[in-house]
Design a protein around this motif. Structure first.
Motif, PDB file in Angstrom:
ATOM      1  N   HIS A 130       0.861  -1.185   0.000  1.00 26.38           N
ATOM      2  CA  HIS A 130       0.000   0.000   0.000  1.00 26.38           C
ATOM      3  C   HIS A 130       0.897   1.235   0.000  1.00 26.38           C
ATOM      4  O   HIS A 130       1.776   1.362   0.854  1.00 26.38           O
ATOM      5  N   ALA A 131       0.691   2.120  -0.955  1.00 25.13           N
ATOM      6  CA  ALA A 131       1.464   3.361  -1.008  1.00 25.13           C
ATOM      7  C   ALA A 131       0.919   4.320   0.042  1.00 25.13           C
ATOM      8  O   ALA A 131      -0.228   4.771  -0.036  1.00 25.13           O
ATOM      9  N   TRP A 132       1.749   4.657   1.004  1.00 22.98           N
ATOM     10  CA  TRP A 132       1.362   5.490   2.154  1.00 22.98           C
ATOM     11  C   TRP A 132       1.667   6.951   1.819  1.00 22.98           C
ATOM     12  O   TRP A 132       2.800   7.312   1.523  1.00 22.98           O
ATOM     13  N   ILE A 133       0.628   7.760   1.884  1.00 23.48           N
ATOM     14  CA  ILE A 133       0.689   9.171   1.480  1.00 23.48           C
ATOM     15  C   ILE A 133       0.355  10.071   2.658  1.00 23.48           C
ATOM     16  O   ILE A 133      -0.588   9.797   3.401  1.00 23.48           O
ATOM     17  N   ASN A 134       1.102  11.151   2.814  1.00 23.85           N
ATOM     18  CA  ASN A 134       0.668  12.221   3.705  1.00 23.85           C
ATOM     19  C   ASN A 134       0.057  13.309   2.827  1.00 23.85           C
ATOM     20  O   ASN A 134       0.754  13.924   2.025  1.00 23.85           O
ATOM     21  N   PRO A 135      -1.249  13.544   2.916  1.00 26.30           N
ATOM     22  CA  PRO A 135      -1.893  14.410   1.920  1.00 26.30           C
ATOM     23  C   PRO A 135      -1.542  15.894   2.016  1.00 26.30           C
ATOM     24  O   PRO A 135      -1.438  16.561   0.977  1.00 26.30           O
ATOM     25  N   LEU A 173      -8.671  24.975  -0.006  1.00 26.44           N
ATOM     26  CA  LEU A 173      -8.538  25.434  -1.387  1.00 26.44           C
ATOM     27  C   LEU A 173      -8.885  24.321  -2.368  1.00 26.44           C
ATOM     28  O   LEU A 173      -8.303  23.227  -2.308  1.00 26.44           O
ATOM     29  N   PRO A 174      -9.795  24.558  -3.304  1.00 23.91           N
ATOM     30  CA  PRO A 174     -10.092  23.547  -4.331  1.00 23.91           C
ATOM     31  C   PRO A 174      -8.847  23.163  -5.129  1.00 23.91           C
ATOM     32  O   PRO A 174      -8.708  22.010  -5.548  1.00 23.91           O
ATOM     33  N   GLN A 175      -7.934  24.142  -5.352  1.00 26.37           N
ATOM     34  CA  GLN A 175      -6.712  23.840  -6.104  1.00 26.37           C
ATOM     35  C   GLN A 175      -5.857  22.806  -5.381  1.00 26.37           C
ATOM     36  O   GLN A 175      -5.223  21.946  -6.016  1.00 26.37           O
ATOM     37  N   VAL A 176      -5.813  22.902  -4.063  1.00 25.69           N
ATOM     38  CA  VAL A 176      -5.057  21.930  -3.263  1.00 25.69           C
ATOM     39  C   VAL A 176      -5.690  20.556  -3.386  1.00 25.69           C
ATOM     40  O   VAL A 176      -4.993  19.536  -3.572  1.00 25.69           O
ATOM     41  N   ARG A 177      -7.000  20.513  -3.276  1.00 25.82           N
ATOM     42  CA  ARG A 177      -7.685  19.219  -3.398  1.00 25.82           C
ATOM     43  C   ARG A 177      -7.412  18.585  -4.769  1.00 25.82           C
ATOM     44  O   ARG A 177      -7.120  17.394  -4.869  1.00 25.82           O
ATOM     45  N   ASN A 178      -7.477  19.370  -5.821  1.00 26.69           N
ATOM     46  CA  ASN A 178      -7.205  18.841  -7.163  1.00 26.69           C
ATOM     47  C   ASN A 178      -5.770  18.334  -7.276  1.00 26.69           C
ATOM     48  O   ASN A 178      -5.516  17.300  -7.900  1.00 26.69           O
ATOM     49  N   TYR A 179      -4.850  19.077  -6.703  1.00 25.31           N
ATOM     50  CA  TYR A 179      -3.435  18.700  -6.742  1.00 25.31           C
ATOM     51  C   TYR A 179      -3.214  17.356  -6.055  1.00 25.31           C
ATOM     52  O   TYR A 179      -2.582  16.441  -6.612  1.00 25.31           O
ATOM     53  N   ASN A 235     -13.897  19.840   4.340  1.00 29.59           N
ATOM     54  CA  ASN A 235     -12.763  19.888   3.413  1.00 29.59           C
ATOM     55  C   ASN A 235     -12.071  18.524   3.344  1.00 29.59           C
ATOM     56  O   ASN A 235     -11.733  18.039   2.261  1.00 29.59           O
ATOM     57  N   VAL A 236     -11.843  17.943   4.509  1.00 28.12           N
ATOM     58  CA  VAL A 236     -11.206  16.625   4.556  1.00 28.12           C
ATOM     59  C   VAL A 236     -12.139  15.568   3.959  1.00 28.12           C
ATOM     60  O   VAL A 236     -11.709  14.700   3.183  1.00 28.12           O
ATOM     61  N   ASN A 237     -13.422  15.651   4.308  1.00 28.41           N
ATOM     62  CA  ASN A 237     -14.386  14.682   3.770  1.00 28.41           C
ATOM     63  C   ASN A 237     -14.433  14.711   2.247  1.00 28.41           C
ATOM     64  O   ASN A 237     -14.512  13.662   1.592  1.00 28.41           O
ATOM     65  N   GLU A 242     -13.341  12.163  -2.918  1.00 33.78           N
ATOM     66  CA  GLU A 242     -12.836  12.268  -4.280  1.00 33.78           C
ATOM     67  C   GLU A 242     -11.715  11.261  -4.523  1.00 33.78           C
ATOM     68  O   GLU A 242     -11.637  10.667  -5.611  1.00 33.78           O
ATOM     69  N   ILE A 243     -10.857  11.066  -3.539  1.00 28.29           N
ATOM     70  CA  ILE A 243      -9.790  10.081  -3.677  1.00 28.29           C
ATOM     71  C   ILE A 243     -10.391   8.691  -3.898  1.00 28.29           C
ATOM     72  O   ILE A 243      -9.990   7.950  -4.816  1.00 28.29           O
TER      73      ILE A 243
END
Length: 593
Positions: A130-135, A173-179, A235-237, A242-243
């Motif tokens: 599992h690739a572990w990511i810090n968002p 920020l929506p831009q952060v979420r998209n990124y 925001n987190v939800n 989306e992920i």
């Protein structure tokens, strides 16, 4: 097993020579169970040992770590590939990690892709990766090293919130979420990962808690939500939703899971108190579970039994919130040194008694090398004796895998051979795991041969090399496929072969230098083993069917000569085999009682 270490030179370190228990005779198989371990790369906690090591040394160290986990019968690895908006893989969004090469933005030289390498090595050993990511975390501690020009904190400083020496992405920020979503999509498309994993870092922990830094973002992007606290959780939800959605669009079989802080809300369940994820870092995992936005949840339950953070109360409560997801408990292996030696084993036993718990994940992988209070050795001799596969995911839409075809055995010589089989070209999901099992020929009509205790090997490959006991006894071997959701195929055709004693990828191994293996007074077997360097080693005893009947140690041993004794009275009359194995060497010795 506690062993006596006879160090060369003046210093002599003594350990208990003989165990008081009968070598932890075979315990009942727990059935299916998720057994994971976090491999942390940030500040080189688990791997690599230091920034900028030679590539071959990096690979060697990761293989050692994965071998140790495989020896202990773990079946999943959470490999940290993005600790602070950097990458331990070939990313088009983030720079190469400082923790890998010693300079952020510098690729490994000679080039290799650590994530690709980790997937390959984990799968060889039958473990999920599992690739572990810090968002959100962008810079853990400013000034620690030079930030690369293509790092998000330099390319988009307007996306960054700074608190003390911490920099993190603004979750509103929506831009952060998209990124972040695009980062995940790239990993899922380009790599054969079994899962994407988020840790507990959403909005920052104290002393860097968010205060008024995002008021302007809230006014601009409130989405009609009146409370800034509710907006932060939303925001987190939104990111979690989306992920999950995008992963399933690209590869439905790739799992998505999160390991939130272990306390959801204060006094939930009753009697629990302390820092909580809901109000302090704005994470609401109960919402994710209620809305089926994760395949699994791994709350970090890094506390012992009893007190205001009681492991029993918390694990029971979380297991009842899971809905259609799976619940694995995050265990604080790194804290084992300050607990009673039976704390971690008791927690695993407790989870196995809970019908709503599907497994556990330890923090951290490298702690198994420490073997504090002999806990690693204890687990290897008892609770982790058998191999197993994770439970079946609910609500999975992945087709049942086809039965492996043309299962056969190719003899190399009297004691070596290769098992192989054909994979299906038409089956869509990648990441099919193969389970190889065996049972005595004479028990064909009597044995539940799909029982997990009959598993001899797990792999994602369609072959494996084996070394056999030289014996007239024959076992029936067969293979079945397990898809990423845990659904099994039927059994392949059966193949007759001698009992296995070594399996896997030991083609290029050498022999260990074992000084003695002899009988004393008809009551004990005494053996000595010379360890040329500190390494992880497993010493076990097998019967004529290749089944493990005793595990003496499965832990790190320092350089030196070790001696131990086996009370013969604990074994019935018959033929047995000592197996001593390391990453690339083994020793086998036949004994007769």
């Amino acid at each position: 097993m506690p062993l006596k270490n006879i160090k060369t030179g003046i210093l002599v370190i003594l350990f208990s020579l003989i165990m008081s228990l009968p070598f932890y005779s075979q315990t009942k198989s727990p059935g299916r169970e998720f057994r994971g371990a976090w491999v942390a790369t940030v500040v080189n906690l688990d791997w690599p040992p230091a920034p900028g090591l030679p590539v071959e040394k990096q690979k060697e160290e990761l293989i050692k770590l994965f071998d140790a986990l495989a020896f202990l019968n773990f079946n999943a690895v959470f490999f940290q590939v993005r600790p602070e908006c950097d990458a331990l893989y070939n990313s088009s969004f983030d720079p190469w990690s400082f923790w890998l090469t010693g300079k952020q933005g510098r690729a490994p030289e000679p080039f290799y892709d650590p994530l690709e390498f980790a997937i390959e090595e984990a799968h060889k050993r039958g473990m999920e990766l599992h690739a572990w990511i810090n968002p959100y975390r962008a810079v853990r501690k400013t000034g620690s090293y030079k930030i690369a020009p293509n790092h998000v904190s330099r390319k988009h400083p307007e996306w960054i919130i700074t608190s003390g020496k911490l920099k993190y992405l603004n979750p509103g920020l929506p831009q952060v979420r998209n990124y972040v979503v695009n980062v995940i999509k790239e990993i899922v498309r380009n790599y054969n990962v079994d899962g994407i994993h988020f840790d507990d870092y959403f909005y920052p922990y104290p002393p860097n808690e968010i205060k008024t830094e995002d008021f302007g973002t809230f006014k601009r992007y409130s989405r009609g939500i009146g409370s800034i606290e509710e907006w932060r959780r939303d925001n987190v939800n939104l990111l979690i939703k989306e992920i999950y959605t995008e992963i399933k669009k690209i590869k439905p079989f790739v799992k998505f899971g999160v390991s939130p802080f272990g306390i959801w809300r204060n006094n939930v369940p009753a009697g629990i108190n302390g820092f909580d994820a809901y109000s302090r870092i704005y994470a609401d995992p109960v919402y994710w579970l209620e809305n089926n936005l994760v395949d699994y949840i791994v709350p970090q339950l890094y506390w012992p039994f009893g007190g205001g953070q009681d492991f029993a109360k918390l694990s029971d409560w979380w297991s009842l919130q899971k809905n259609n997801s799976q619940f694995y408990a995050g265990l604080g292996f790194y804290r084992a040194g300050s607990w009673n030696s039976d704390e971690i084993p008791n927690q695993i036993e407790y989870l196995r008694g809970n019908p709503f718990a599907e497994g556990f994940v330890i923090f951290r992988a490298a702690n198994v090398f420490d073997n504090v209070k002999n806990i690693t050795g204890l687990l290897s001799r008892s609770l982790l004796r058998n191999k197993t596969v994770p439970p079946v995911l609910k609500n999975n839409n992945i087709a049942v895998p086809p039965v492996p075809l043309n299962f056969h055995f190719t003899k190399i010589n009297d004691v070596e051979g290769v098992f192989s089989w054909s994979e299906s070209d038409s089956y869509a999901p990648q990441n099919v795991r193969y389970v190889i099992s065996a049972f005595p020929v004479e028990k064909y009509r009597l044995t539940n041969y799909n029982n997990l205790s009959n598993i001899v090997y797990l792999t994602y490959k369609n072959y494996f090399w084996a070394k056999f006991i030289k014996s007239e006894i024959r076992l029936n071997y067969f293979v079945r496929a397990v898809n990423p959701a845990g659904v099994e195929s039927g059994n392949s055709n059966m193949v007759e072969a001698p009992p296995l004693i070594i399996r896997g990828n030991y083609k290029n191994t050498g022999e260990l230098s074992v000084k003695k293996l002899k009988m004393l007074n008809c009551d004990f077997f005494d053996f000595e083993i010379e360890i040329p360097a500190r390494q992880f080693i497993r010493i076990s005893l097998k019967n004529i069917f290749g089944h493990t009947v005793a595990v003496f140690t499965c832990s790190v041993m320092d350089e030196g000569i070790y001696r131990a004794s086996l009370p013969a009275s604990f074994l019935g009359h018959g033929v047995y085999y000592f197996l001593i194995s390391t990453t690339n060497k083994f020793f086998i010795k036949k004994i007769i009682l």
